[in-house]
Scaffold this motif. Structure first.
Motif, short mmCIF file in Angstrom:
data_model
loop_
_atom_site.label_atom_id
_atom_site.label_comp_id
_atom_site.label_asym_id
_atom_site.label_seq_id
_atom_site.Cartn_x
_atom_site.Cartn_y
_atom_site.Cartn_z
N ALA A 207 58.83 -56.87 -21.05
CA ALA A 207 57.76 -57.72 -20.51
C ALA A 207 58.34 -58.89 -19.74
O ALA A 207 57.84 -59.25 -18.67
CB ALA A 207 56.87 -58.22 -21.64
N ASP A 208 59.43 -59.48 -20.27
CA ASP A 208 60.08 -60.58 -19.54
C ASP A 208 60.51 -60.11 -18.16
O ASP A 208 60.36 -60.83 -17.17
CB ASP A 208 61.31 -61.09 -20.31
N ALA A 209 61.07 -58.90 -18.10
CA ALA A 209 61.54 -58.38 -16.81
C ALA A 209 60.35 -58.20 -15.86
O ALA A 209 60.44 -58.51 -14.66
CB ALA A 209 62.27 -57.06 -16.99
N ILE A 210 59.22 -57.70 -16.38
CA ILE A 210 58.04 -57.52 -15.52
C ILE A 210 57.58 -58.87 -14.97
O ILE A 210 57.21 -59.00 -13.81
CB ILE A 210 56.89 -56.85 -16.29
N GLU A 211 57.64 -59.89 -15.83
CA GLU A 211 57.14 -61.20 -15.39
C GLU A 211 58.04 -61.81 -14.32
O GLU A 211 57.62 -62.71 -13.60
CB GLU A 211 57.00 -62.14 -16.59
N GLN A 212 59.29 -61.33 -14.24
CA GLN A 212 60.20 -61.92 -13.26
C GLN A 212 60.24 -61.19 -11.93
O GLN A 212 61.01 -61.56 -11.05
CB GLN A 212 61.62 -61.96 -13.85
N ILE A 213 59.42 -60.16 -11.74
CA ILE A 213 59.52 -59.41 -10.49
C ILE A 213 59.00 -60.23 -9.32
O ILE A 213 58.30 -61.22 -9.50
CB ILE A 213 58.72 -58.08 -10.53
N ASP A 214 59.34 -59.78 -8.13
CA ASP A 214 58.77 -60.31 -6.91
C ASP A 214 57.40 -59.64 -6.75
O ASP A 214 57.30 -58.42 -6.69
CB ASP A 214 59.70 -59.95 -5.75
#
Ligand SMILES: Nc1ncnc2c1ncn2[C@@H]1O[C@H](COP(=O)(O)OP(=O)(O)OP(=O)(O)O)[C@@H](O)[C@H]1O
Ligand SMILES: [Mg+2]
Lengths: 591, 278
Positions: A188-195
């Protein structure tokens, strides 16, 4: 978006010109002590600081009560000598058996981790702020994650061993469910950091929500997701040892059998094998991670920065008119076999082979999934209601207290050692390159050691219980905390350090005056993470005889007193959630 | 005019559209009509509401007030598949290109076909041969066929924007929206990209609504200019015979303060420097 870029550019230009012409400080008349503004202290910060002090005090008390003193340790060393005299040499199982159980353990762990990864995708989708369909879903997904993370995999395994009786399934499911918490959080953290841009572009082109996710989000998060899964796989391999004590097949179970039949030589042989396996896995997975990040730059890594630099140097070849001969669209249908494609394909097939091999070696009884449902209500009834059975409530709370003491004492030891080792492993602190390289190597090796194996070996050799468990946890923690601290020290801004050096400060003064203050917040955060991990691990130590509530957990499950298991799990759950809440609060206050 | 369903050939109609973000009024009673095949440029300072307006046309933003009709459909009332179908007929080109960096150029172009496909797609093979062939054709059209299998983030800015154009073409659009498509490009690539958009629009009879900063570029490129200021339309005129001085004069008349006028000159004239330097 353009507005934002423009203003930030303006701001950057402004700060640059500001640096060029420093405006002298305004000096109105009056004594400095009078003019100096009072430092505002928020009550919340005071409370948080007091909590920190209280925790520190509690850790010192805990360390004292556990009574780790060097003299005693030295005495127990003679114990160890006697032990080896009695046991004789370490023996290993025969190669065929060894190979099979190694493959089985690795396969089981991989299956479990993959199961968790698959389940984590929808959980992360619901939990990430930018993909969640609603706040209710988000809260639900996060709660689900925290819950799976807080219940030890051993407990899941106890339940599944009952349901599925034999084979690899209980282990796979226990690892699979327990790992959802961490994996889904990091997903989820990775999803929140996308462009968000590419995703918006797909929406603008008429893509559905699901298509936005597969075409716009997945490709961006994939490298980070794979790294997460590999990382968790390492953790699970280390954790799988203890599952053997409650009936999950593999090296752990073989080792527990050996110790139970007092064949210490063979037990230690298995311990050595597991240790080597864990270090090997750690090395392989970090190599894979590095290779993968080389192929797919994350945008933040060093490799990516170098790649971007290269691209800037090389002028657009097409602008120079050297357009390669473009074939017709039909001729381009076939993707050319260049180096990158070959490499990706080979990696893909290897990964697929490993996964298929893992599933095959586990020999999963798929039929079980259909037949077990009938058993569920009956088993559920055994676990409810929670009770302390024939135990005194006070004895149980005391055991839980002991678990917490072990965790706190181990964290204290870990923090002290990690500050030294972690600092020396940081590029900007280490006196020489050699020191840094040596410390980094030390951290990798220590990280590879499964704490439980360490505890078991220490207990067997020294004859001590609680002390051995604490030391094992403390050593294991250094591998993690030392690395985290080293990384955060390396990430601090170099400016203040350079300024102090320029002002004539000594190396130690630079460290204390610039590096540590900047890294302090991260240090507190990581330390809380450590307490969190140690509480979880400490609950399990008792299973191998290292004190605390784990002993009762194992006893209750072996004696089929499942109400007691539930009661203990609830105690663990409350403790872990409390620590987690405390950690969240600390991170917020000291932001 | 002949078809009763579409009484005129107006493809985009905004009727007194107002959009507020909290206290900010991004659009204030904007009414614009765009005919089929027209090439219209939106001019305006930063923050004047150009992006917001374009996003409304594609249904990425809902108006606080007023109505928007695109290709005969009421955009504000649409959701789900009808909205996605409408969006697929409207190509959108972004200032920052917004390609998926880790995917190949070809796969990025193929994402333009998602609206015509059901279900999620992962990997080149999942789009099918016909789509792949079409995507390669569009890449050929923008002159990047040989880059089809390269990662999108290994291309230069101008090339990436051309890939984004190919992605929009993949939708088989009737309307092309472009939000400052050349604002992050160097002058040379920006000329290339603007010329390409115009050529393609004329070839296929596309309606284009494009926001720009540069008055010179707008005058030479568009059929018609719509000027925005503080979310209001202050200028709406064909470019034939229009001079830059006239545009500046209109902006000058509506500017309420001298500092605002200076800002307008600074912003709008900055865009002209590369052109005159050439
Ligand atoms: N999602 C949003 N939330 C809040 N305010 C917004 C949002 N989008 C736009 N705005 C505001 O609406 C106004 C118009 O913004 P818009 O992006 O449309 O301007 P623009 O003309 O495209 O500017 P630029 O030339 O800088 O791109 C601005 O004041 C902006 O701050
Ligand atoms: Mg804009």
């Amino acid at each position: 978006m353009s507005t934002a870029t423009r203003t930030s550019a303006v701001r950057r230009a402004g700060s640059r010109s500001g640096a060029r012409e420093p405006s002298g400080p305004q000096t109105p008349p009056g004594s400095a002590a009078v003019r100096a503004p009072r430092r505002r202290i928020s009550p919340e910060r005071v409370a948080a600081a007091l909590t920190l002090v209280a925790l520190l005090a509690a850790s010192i008390v805990a360390l004292n009560s556990i009574g780790i003193d060097p003299a005693k340790m030295a005495r127990s060393w003679s114990n160890a000598e006697r032990f080896f005299g009695r046991v004789g040499a370490i023996t290993f199982p025969e190669p065929g058996e060894l190979l099979y159980f190694t493959a089985l353990t690795v396969g089981l762990v991989i299956c479990g981790t993959l199961l968790a990864a698959v389940i984590s995708v929808p959980v992360a989708y619901l939990a990430a702020s930018n993909t969640t369909p609603g706040n209710g879903w988000r809260a639900f997904a996060r709660f689900f994650g925290v819950l799976t993370r807080s219940i030890p995999d051993v407990v899941f395994a106890m339940v599944f061993v009952l349901i599925f009786s034999l084979g690899a399934l209980p282990g796979i499911l226990a690892i699979g469910i327990h790992s959802i918490g961490m994996i889904s959080k990091m997903f989820a953290d990775a999803i929140e950091q996308i462009d968000e841009g590419p995703r918006l572009a797909i929406r603008a082109g008429g893509g559905s929500k699901l298509q936005e996710f597969t075409a716009g989000v997945l490709p961006q998060v994939m490298p980070s997701w794979v790294a997460t899964v590999l990382h968790r796989n390492d953790i699970n391999l280390r954790g799988s040892v203890i599952l053997g004590y409650i009936g999950v097949v593999g090296l752990g179970m073989q080792m527990s059998f050996a110790f139970k039949s007092l064949d210490y030589g063979l037990g230690l042989g298995y311990a050595v094998v597991i240790f080597v396996l864990c270090v090997a896995m750690e090395v392989v997975s970090s190599a894979v991670r590095a290779a993968m990040l080389g192929i797919q730059p994350t945008g933040r890594g060093l490799g990516d920065r170098m790649l971007r630099g290269l691209r800037r140097i090389r002028p657009g070849s097409e602008r120079l008119g050297v357009q390669a001969a473009a074939a017709s669209p039909a001729a381009m249908l076939r993707r050319p076999w260049n180096g990158e494609r070959v490499r990706n394909t080979v990696w893909g097939w290897i990964a697929a082979a490993v996964v298929v091999g893992s599933i095959l070696i586990c020999d999963i009884q798929w039929g079980d999934f259909i037949t077990v449902w009938a058993k569920v209500p009956e088993i559920a009834a055994q676990f409810w209601p929670p009770s302390f059975g024939s135990y005194d409530a006070s004895a149980m709370f005391e055991a839980m207290g002991e678990t917490i003491s072990i965790a706190l004492a181990a964290t204290l030891l870990t923090v002290i050692v990690s500050i030294v080792v972690g600092s020396l492993a940081a590029r900007n602190v280490a006196p020489t390159r050699g020191v840094r390289a040596g410390m980094r190597l030390l951290l990798v090796v220590v990280r590879g050691i499964p704490e439980i194996i360490l505890a078991i070996v220490l207990i067997v050799i020294s004859g001590l219980g609680t002390q051995a468990g604490t030391i094992a946890l403390a050593i294991g923690g250094v591998g993690l905390l030392g690395k985290l601290l080293a990384d955060s020290f390396e990430e601090v801004k170099a400016g203040p350090e350079r300024a102090l050096t320029a002002a004539g400060a000594s190396r130690l003064q630079v460290y204390a005056g610039a590096t540590v203050p900047q890294g302090l917040r991260a240090m507190i955060g990581h330390t809380f993470y450590m307490i969190d991990c140690n509480i979880r691990s400490a609950t399990l130590l008792g299973i191998v005889g290292a004190g605390g509530v784990g002993y009762y957990l194992l006893n209750a499950s072996q004696g089929s007193h499942y109400g007691i298991v539930t009661a203990i799990v609830l105690m663990i759950l409350v403790t872990v959630l409390l620590v987690e809440g405390l950690a969240i609060w600390m991170r917020r206050v000291f932001r | 005019m002949t078809n009763p369903q579409t009484p005129t050939d107006t493809v985009i109609t905004l009727s007194s559209v107002t959009k507020r973000f909290g206290a900010t009024t991004a659009l204030n009673g904007v009414s614009i009509e765009v005919e089929r095949g027209e090439i219209v440029v939106l001019l305006g300072l930063s923050g004047s509401g150009k992006s917001t307006l374009l996003r409304h046309v594609d249904g990425l933003e809902q108006p606080t007030d007023g109505s928007i009709k695109v290709l005969g459909e009421n955009v504000a009332g649409l959701s789900g598949r009808p909205l996605r179908t409408l969006r697929s007929k409207v190509g959108f080109i972004f200032q920052q290109f917004e390609l998926v960096p880790s995917l190949s150029v070809l796969e990025n172009v193929l994402t333009g076909a998602l609206a015509t496909l059901r279900g999620p797609r992962l990997g080149l093979w999942s789009y099918g041969r016909a789509n792949k062939l079409a995507a390669l054709g569009h890449l050929d059209r923008v002159g990047l066929l040989d880059r089809a299998y390269q990662r999108a983030d290994t291309l230069s800015g101008g090339q990436q924007q051309r890939v984004a154009i190919a992605r929009a073409l993949m939708q088989n659009p009737e309307i092309l929206l472009a939000d400052e498509p050349v604002a992050s490009l160097d002058p040379e690539s920006s000329d290339q990209v603007m010329a390409l958009i115009r050529e393609i629009a004329l070839d296929r009879g596309l309606t284009v609504l494009c926001s720009l900063h540069q008055v010179d570029l707008a005058l030479s490129w568009a059929d018609r200019i719509v000027g925005l200021r503080h979310g209001e339309v202050v200028l709406d005129t064909p470019t034939v015979g229009l001079t830059k001085a006239q545009v500046m004069e209109i902006y000058g008349r509506v500017a309420t303060t001298t500092s605002e006028l200076q800002a307008i000159e600074a912003e709008l004239l900055v865009g002209s420097i590369p052109d005159s330097a050439r």
